[in-house]
Design a protein around this motif. Structure first.
Motif, short mmCIF file in Angstrom:
data_model
loop_
_atom_site.label_atom_id
_atom_site.label_comp_id
_atom_site.label_asym_id
_atom_site.label_seq_id
_atom_site.Cartn_x
_atom_site.Cartn_y
_atom_site.Cartn_z
N SER A 57 50.75 78.80 6.74
CA SER A 57 49.70 78.09 6.18
C SER A 57 49.00 78.46 4.79
CB SER A 57 48.82 77.41 7.03
OG SER A 57 47.72 78.70 7.60
N THR A 72 46.63 73.61 4.59
CA THR A 72 47.61 73.02 5.43
C THR A 72 47.59 73.62 6.75
OG1 THR A 72 49.13 74.92 4.85
CG2 THR A 72 49.00 73.19 3.09
N ASN A 82 52.63 71.26 11.63
CA ASN A 82 52.78 72.63 10.75
C ASN A 82 53.76 72.30 9.55
OD1 ASN A 82 50.92 74.05 11.97
ND2 ASN A 82 52.04 74.67 13.48
N LEU A 83 54.12 73.19 8.70
CA LEU A 83 54.98 73.16 7.61
C LEU A 83 56.45 72.96 8.33
CD1 LEU A 83 55.84 73.53 4.74
CD2 LEU A 83 55.90 76.12 5.14
N PHE A 85 60.33 73.04 6.64
CA PHE A 85 61.13 73.36 5.52
C PHE A 85 62.74 73.56 5.98
CE2 PHE A 85 62.87 75.15 1.79
CZ PHE A 85 61.76 75.24 0.74
N ILE A 92 55.01 68.67 4.60
CA ILE A 92 53.45 69.62 4.64
C ILE A 92 52.25 68.81 4.44
CG2 ILE A 92 53.58 69.72 1.99
CD1 ILE A 92 52.64 72.56 2.30
N THR A 178 49.83 63.73 4.04
CA THR A 178 51.01 64.31 4.48
C THR A 178 52.20 63.96 3.44
OG1 THR A 178 50.41 64.16 6.85
CG2 THR A 178 52.79 64.46 6.31
N LEU A 186 58.41 73.28 -2.64
CA LEU A 186 57.21 72.94 -2.75
C LEU A 186 56.70 73.77 -3.68
CD1 LEU A 186 56.52 73.12 1.19
CD2 LEU A 186 56.75 71.00 -0.20
#
Length: 234
Positions: A57, A72, A82-83, A85, A92, A178, A186
């Motif tokens: 984060s 974040t 949470n993130l 990917f 995110i 969000t 990103l």
């Protein structure tokens, strides 16, 4: 007849002999060694970037007054994850103060203009559609928003740009925002302001400033041999 033409074509192709390409001395692509992130805080002229590795984060704060512009991190009480990917899905989120006032995320025909309202869906998916229809995405995609807030009795403004051309949905709950994106990276840019005019100046300095319009586009016509100018209406 067909075999004769094929044989003639083959002889013509072999008139200029082709040499075999030399062997490659090294691979065109080498796997890059990934080094773990060792710096947890980076301080700039006006902003401070901080990050946590596991779970990942990051946050961005003002150096002058400690105001958090982007955060974040999440816990069990937050309405987001949470993130995330992956190859074709990125997610995110950032916390927002309850008194945040957001504007942006164009280009579309929302009936209430560019101000963002909680629990309204915001989709960035460009279409060459007519602006006569409400709640329609238009030609441009601008994944940037400006936040106007009051910090210790002083007005303040900042903006956040996610430089990503993929289709995305944004969910504004009032206390968080969000991003849900179908690909890309990103790549965030933060514009510290602190006034709305400063934010616009910083933003257009990055993406490019609009070209000046010619005088005749405003209805101004004149002659090179005289100093008389006339404005044409209608």
């Amino acid at each position: 007849m067909g075999s004769a033409i094929q044989s003639h074509t083959k002889r013509r192709a072999n008139l200029i002999p082709r040499e075999e390409p030399p062997p490659l001395k090294q691979a065109i692509w080498k796997p890059r060694k990934i080094t773990p992130l060792s710096v947890s805080k980076i301080s700039g002229n006006e902003l401070i970037f901080s990050c946590t590795v596991d779970p990942f984060s990051f946050s961005v704060k003002r150096k002058s007054n400690g105001q958090t512009l982007f955060n974040t991190s999440s816990d069990d009480s937050d309405p987001y994850n949470n993130l995330v990917f992956k190859d074709q899905y990125l997610e995110i989120s950032t916390k927002l103060p309850t008194d945040a006032s957001l504007y942006g995320l164009g280009e579309n025909t929302r009936p209430h203009g560019i101000k963002l309202y909680p629990n309204d869906p915001y989709t960035l998916w460009t279409t060459d559609a007519s602006a006569i229809n409400l709640n329609t995405d238009l030609y441009g995609s601008h994944p940037v928003y400006m936040d106007l807030s009051n910090v210790v009795g002083q007005p303040s403004a900042h903006a956040v740009l996610l430089l990503n051309s993929n289709e995305m949905d944004l969910f504004y709950s009032g206390s968080s925002l969000t991003y849900k994106i179908i690909g890309g990276v990103l790549e965030f840019y933060f514009f510290s302001g602190p006034s709305p005019l400063d934010v616009v100046n910083q933003y257009t300095k990055l993406i490019g400033r609009p070209a000046p319009m010619p005088y005749w586009a405003f209805g101004c016509s004149g002659s090179l041999q005289s100093a008389n100018y006339y404005f044409v209406s209608g």
